[in-house]
Design a protein around this motif. Structure first.
Motif, PDB file in Angstrom:
ATOM      1  N   ASP A  42     -11.404 -11.162 -28.358  1.00  0.00           N
ATOM      2  CA  ASP A  42     -11.231 -12.613 -28.316  1.00  0.00           C
ATOM      3  C   ASP A  42     -12.369 -13.251 -29.114  1.00  0.00           C
ATOM      4  O   ASP A  42     -13.488 -13.402 -28.608  1.00  0.00           O
ATOM      5  CB  ASP A  42     -11.257 -13.107 -26.867  1.00  0.00           C
ATOM      6  N   PRO A  43     -12.112 -13.638 -30.380  1.00  0.00           N
ATOM      7  CA  PRO A  43     -13.176 -14.160 -31.260  1.00  0.00           C
ATOM      8  C   PRO A  43     -13.824 -15.442 -30.756  1.00  0.00           C
ATOM      9  O   PRO A  43     -14.869 -15.846 -31.274  1.00  0.00           O
ATOM     10  CB  PRO A  43     -12.435 -14.412 -32.593  1.00  0.00           C
ATOM     11  N   HIS A  44     -13.246 -16.090 -29.742  1.00  0.00           N
ATOM     12  CA  HIS A  44     -13.850 -17.311 -29.207  1.00  0.00           C
ATOM     13  C   HIS A  44     -15.082 -17.011 -28.360  1.00  0.00           C
ATOM     14  O   HIS A  44     -15.851 -17.924 -28.039  1.00  0.00           O
ATOM     15  CB  HIS A  44     -12.834 -18.083 -28.358  1.00  0.00           C
ATOM     16  N   LEU A  45     -15.269 -15.754 -27.980  1.00  0.00           N
ATOM     17  CA  LEU A  45     -16.403 -15.383 -27.132  1.00  0.00           C
ATOM     18  C   LEU A  45     -17.643 -15.145 -27.993  1.00  0.00           C
ATOM     19  O   LEU A  45     -17.573 -14.532 -29.057  1.00  0.00           O
ATOM     20  CB  LEU A  45     -16.071 -14.116 -26.345  1.00  0.00           C
ATOM     21  N   THR A  46     -18.776 -15.620 -27.517  1.00  0.00           N
ATOM     22  CA  THR A  46     -20.049 -15.406 -28.205  1.00  0.00           C
ATOM     23  C   THR A  46     -20.943 -14.554 -27.318  1.00  0.00           C
ATOM     24  O   THR A  46     -21.436 -15.032 -26.292  1.00  0.00           O
ATOM     25  CB  THR A  46     -20.753 -16.743 -28.504  1.00  0.00           C
ATOM     26  N   PRO A  47     -21.153 -13.288 -27.675  1.00  0.00           N
ATOM     27  CA  PRO A  47     -21.907 -12.397 -26.781  1.00  0.00           C
ATOM     28  C   PRO A  47     -23.397 -12.683 -26.784  1.00  0.00           C
ATOM     29  O   PRO A  47     -23.979 -13.040 -27.813  1.00  0.00           O
ATOM     30  CB  PRO A  47     -21.617 -11.010 -27.355  1.00  0.00           C
ATOM     31  N   ALA A  48     -24.010 -12.507 -25.622  1.00  0.00           N
ATOM     32  CA  ALA A  48     -25.463 -12.611 -25.500  1.00  0.00           C
ATOM     33  C   ALA A  48     -26.106 -11.240 -25.351  1.00  0.00           C
ATOM     34  O   ALA A  48     -27.326 -11.118 -25.413  1.00  0.00           O
ATOM     35  CB  ALA A  48     -25.823 -13.487 -24.301  1.00  0.00           C
ATOM     36  N   THR A  49     -25.285 -10.204 -25.159  1.00  0.00           N
ATOM     37  CA  THR A  49     -25.795  -8.848 -24.982  1.00  0.00           C
ATOM     38  C   THR A  49     -24.938  -7.863 -25.774  1.00  0.00           C
ATOM     39  O   THR A  49     -23.793  -8.168 -26.127  1.00  0.00           O
ATOM     40  CB  THR A  49     -25.781  -8.429 -23.504  1.00  0.00           C
ATOM     41  N   LEU A  50     -25.492  -6.689 -26.028  1.00  0.00           N
ATOM     42  CA  LEU A  50     -24.757  -5.592 -26.650  1.00  0.00           C
ATOM     43  C   LEU A  50     -24.706  -4.428 -25.665  1.00  0.00           C
ATOM     44  O   LEU A  50     -25.697  -4.122 -25.004  1.00  0.00           O
ATOM     45  CB  LEU A  50     -25.448  -5.114 -27.927  1.00  0.00           C
ATOM     46  N   ILE A 104      -5.688 -11.633 -20.080  1.00  0.00           N
ATOM     47  CA  ILE A 104      -4.461 -12.334 -20.473  1.00  0.00           C
ATOM     48  C   ILE A 104      -4.177 -12.182 -21.963  1.00  0.00           C
ATOM     49  O   ILE A 104      -3.039 -11.970 -22.381  1.00  0.00           O
ATOM     50  CB  ILE A 104      -4.561 -13.830 -20.114  1.00  0.00           C
ATOM     51  N   SER A 105      -5.230 -12.270 -22.779  1.00  0.00           N
ATOM     52  CA  SER A 105      -5.029 -12.354 -24.234  1.00  0.00           C
ATOM     53  C   SER A 105      -4.849 -11.007 -24.921  1.00  0.00           C
ATOM     54  O   SER A 105      -4.220 -10.929 -25.979  1.00  0.00           O
ATOM     55  CB  SER A 105      -6.206 -13.097 -24.882  1.00  0.00           C
ATOM     56  N   ASP A 106      -5.421  -9.931 -24.365  1.00  0.00           N
ATOM     57  CA  ASP A 106      -5.324  -8.626 -25.020  1.00  0.00           C
ATOM     58  C   ASP A 106      -3.998  -7.962 -24.667  1.00  0.00           C
ATOM     59  O   ASP A 106      -3.652  -7.814 -23.490  1.00  0.00           O
ATOM     60  CB  ASP A 106      -6.495  -7.733 -24.592  1.00  0.00           C
ATOM     61  N   ASP A 107      -3.261  -7.528 -25.682  1.00  0.00           N
ATOM     62  CA  ASP A 107      -1.933  -6.947 -25.460  1.00  0.00           C
ATOM     63  C   ASP A 107      -1.983  -5.699 -24.581  1.00  0.00           C
ATOM     64  O   ASP A 107      -1.073  -5.464 -23.782  1.00  0.00           O
ATOM     65  CB  ASP A 107      -1.280  -6.595 -26.799  1.00  0.00           C
ATOM     66  N   ARG A 108      -3.044  -4.875 -24.728  1.00  0.00           N
ATOM     67  CA  ARG A 108      -3.095  -3.638 -23.959  1.00  0.00           C
ATOM     68  C   ARG A 108      -3.348  -3.923 -22.477  1.00  0.00           C
ATOM     69  O   ARG A 108      -2.736  -3.296 -21.605  1.00  0.00           O
ATOM     70  CB  ARG A 108      -4.171  -2.720 -24.529  1.00  0.00           C
ATOM     71  N   LEU A 109      -4.228  -4.868 -22.177  1.00  0.00           N
ATOM     72  CA  LEU A 109      -4.469  -5.228 -20.784  1.00  0.00           C
ATOM     73  C   LEU A 109      -3.264  -5.957 -20.194  1.00  0.00           C
ATOM     74  O   LEU A 109      -2.850  -5.676 -19.059  1.00  0.00           O
ATOM     75  CB  LEU A 109      -5.724  -6.092 -20.669  1.00  0.00           C
ATOM     76  N   ASP A 125      -0.349  -5.018 -16.880  1.00  0.00           N
ATOM     77  CA  ASP A 125       0.183  -5.890 -15.826  1.00  0.00           C
ATOM     78  C   ASP A 125       1.706  -5.896 -15.803  1.00  0.00           C
ATOM     79  O   ASP A 125       2.301  -6.307 -14.803  1.00  0.00           O
ATOM     80  CB  ASP A 125      -0.347  -7.308 -15.996  1.00  0.00           C
ATOM     81  N   ARG A 126       2.316  -5.466 -16.890  1.00  0.00           N
ATOM     82  CA  ARG A 126       3.787  -5.437 -16.938  1.00  0.00           C
ATOM     83  C   ARG A 126       4.349  -4.095 -16.478  1.00  0.00           C
ATOM     84  O   ARG A 126       5.557  -3.978 -16.279  1.00  0.00           O
ATOM     85  CB  ARG A 126       4.276  -5.752 -18.351  1.00  0.00           C
ATOM     86  N   LEU A 127       3.507  -3.067 -16.351  1.00  0.00           N
ATOM     87  CA  LEU A 127       3.995  -1.754 -15.949  1.00  0.00           C
ATOM     88  C   LEU A 127       4.250  -1.686 -14.452  1.00  0.00           C
ATOM     89  O   LEU A 127       3.512  -2.282 -13.666  1.00  0.00           O
ATOM     90  CB  LEU A 127       2.972  -0.674 -16.331  1.00  0.00           C
TER      91      LEU A 127
END
Length: 349
Positions: A262-270, A338-343, A347-349
């Protein structure tokens, strides 16, 4: 009072409800138990109607734990349709604050409680449990939600087709013994998370499994993975480092991994996953050992799947965000769920 269920969580048996009733009675509440049962889209420990003398009442999905540290307070998944009440022998002050922020009610053995609905508000803080008492259960729960079992669960959540693989292949991918893989698969079948179709194992109720797996991961597997914490003045270099990380046999997880999803996230840690400390990478970027948490976390890679990306699978990113104990990272986790297709696919399985 507490014994453990197939998920490695703490269940109260009907013959042992006196303590829970007593805890609630002290704060002026009465509990009427129904049998523990599945409600809506997930299993709960028990469903109960909690009331006060005036007649005001609330039906809760009750989650019963032995202890609740901050990491579990952020990893807990409240029930989808019922308010959640967390019951534990010990809830740390930080965890209690996080539960309040999330709107999750709780009570512990010492009498600390936050219970709110309608015109009911009970808010008791700062009490300490008398020493000398311990839970009667020493079991760590089922194989599926013990430390090694969580490694197997990670593989089937991250690569659902692995559920159909021979046990030897599944054990190898998860980094566990063949006997452990067999015991975990048996537990997952018994719980309904794996089922058989024409002689082939398949993953089912995967969203529920992800909830249970990420909660157990936060307290059982995650704390055992640290290889070291480091500090650097600026972490921006990671964005141009895919090739460098690949050469160093390092994968990206945590907040930075979430920002790839999700490119909207700005990480503060690695957060990096590696088989051992990547000393050349540490030297190249002048990472200094951190006395406290630091802004770079190096963790042990516990799986062995070949042909992987430089970013760890989304299930692990999601679980690490929850296990951080940071409400901001919890929000990131909810977004990528919600946004990542794999996650979302789980939820659909």
């Amino acid at each position: 009072m507490f014994s453990e269920n197939e998920h490695g969580e703490i269940l109260n048996e009907h013959a042992e409800l006196a303590e829970l009733r007593d805890w609630l009675r002290v704060v002026g509440l009465k509990i009427d138990m129904t049998s523990g049962k599945r409600a809506a889209d997930r299993e709960v420990d028990v469903i109960a109607r909690v009331s006060r003398a005036s007649g005001a009442a609330q039906t809760y999905a009750i989650e019963i734990k032995r202890t609740v540290p901050a990491e579990l307070a952020t990893a807990l998944h409240p029930h989808a349709s019922l308010p959640t009440l967390v019951v534990a022998r010990t809830i740390t002050e930080q965890a209690a604050g996080l539960l309040r922020e999330r709107g999750i009610d709780y009570i512990d053995e010492a009498g600390n409680a936050h219970i709110a609905w309608g015109d009911v508000l009970i808010d008791i803080r700062g009490r300490r449990k008398a020493g000398g008492r311990t839970s009667g259960s020493t079991s760590l729960g089922s194989k599926a939600f013990g430390r090694a079992g969580l490694q197997v669960g990670f593989v089937v959540l991250s690569w659902p087709t692995m559920a159909a693989e021979p046990l030897r292949g599944l054990a190898s991918a998860a980094g566990v013994s063949l006997g452990t893989a067999q015991a975990v698969v048996d537990d997952l079948v018994k719980a309904g998370y794996l089922y058989d179709v024409a002689g082939e194992r398949r993953l089912g109720r995967a969203g529920e499994l992800l909830n249970r797996w990420s909660e157990a991961y936060s307290t059982r597997l995650s704390p055992a993975l640290s290889l070291g914490d480091f500090e650097v003045p600026d972490i921006a270099w990671w964005r141009e480092s895919a090739d460098e990380l690949t050469r160093s046999n390092v994968q990206l997880g945590g907040e930075a991994g979430a920002s790839i999803l999700d490119p909207h996230l700005t990480p503060a840690t690695l957060t990096f996953y590696a088989e051992e400390l990547p000393r050349s990478l540490i030297a190249r970027h002048r990472m200094m050992r951190a006395e406290r948490a630091g802004n770079i976390h190096v963790r042990r890679r516990f799986w062995t799947m070949a042909g992987q990306s430089w970013v760890v699978p989304p299930a692990l990113i999601y679980a690490d965000l929850l296990a951080s104990g940071d409400p901001r990272q919890r929000e990131h986790a909810d977004r990528i769920r919600i946004s990542d297709d794999r996650l979302a696919g789980l939820d659909r399985l």
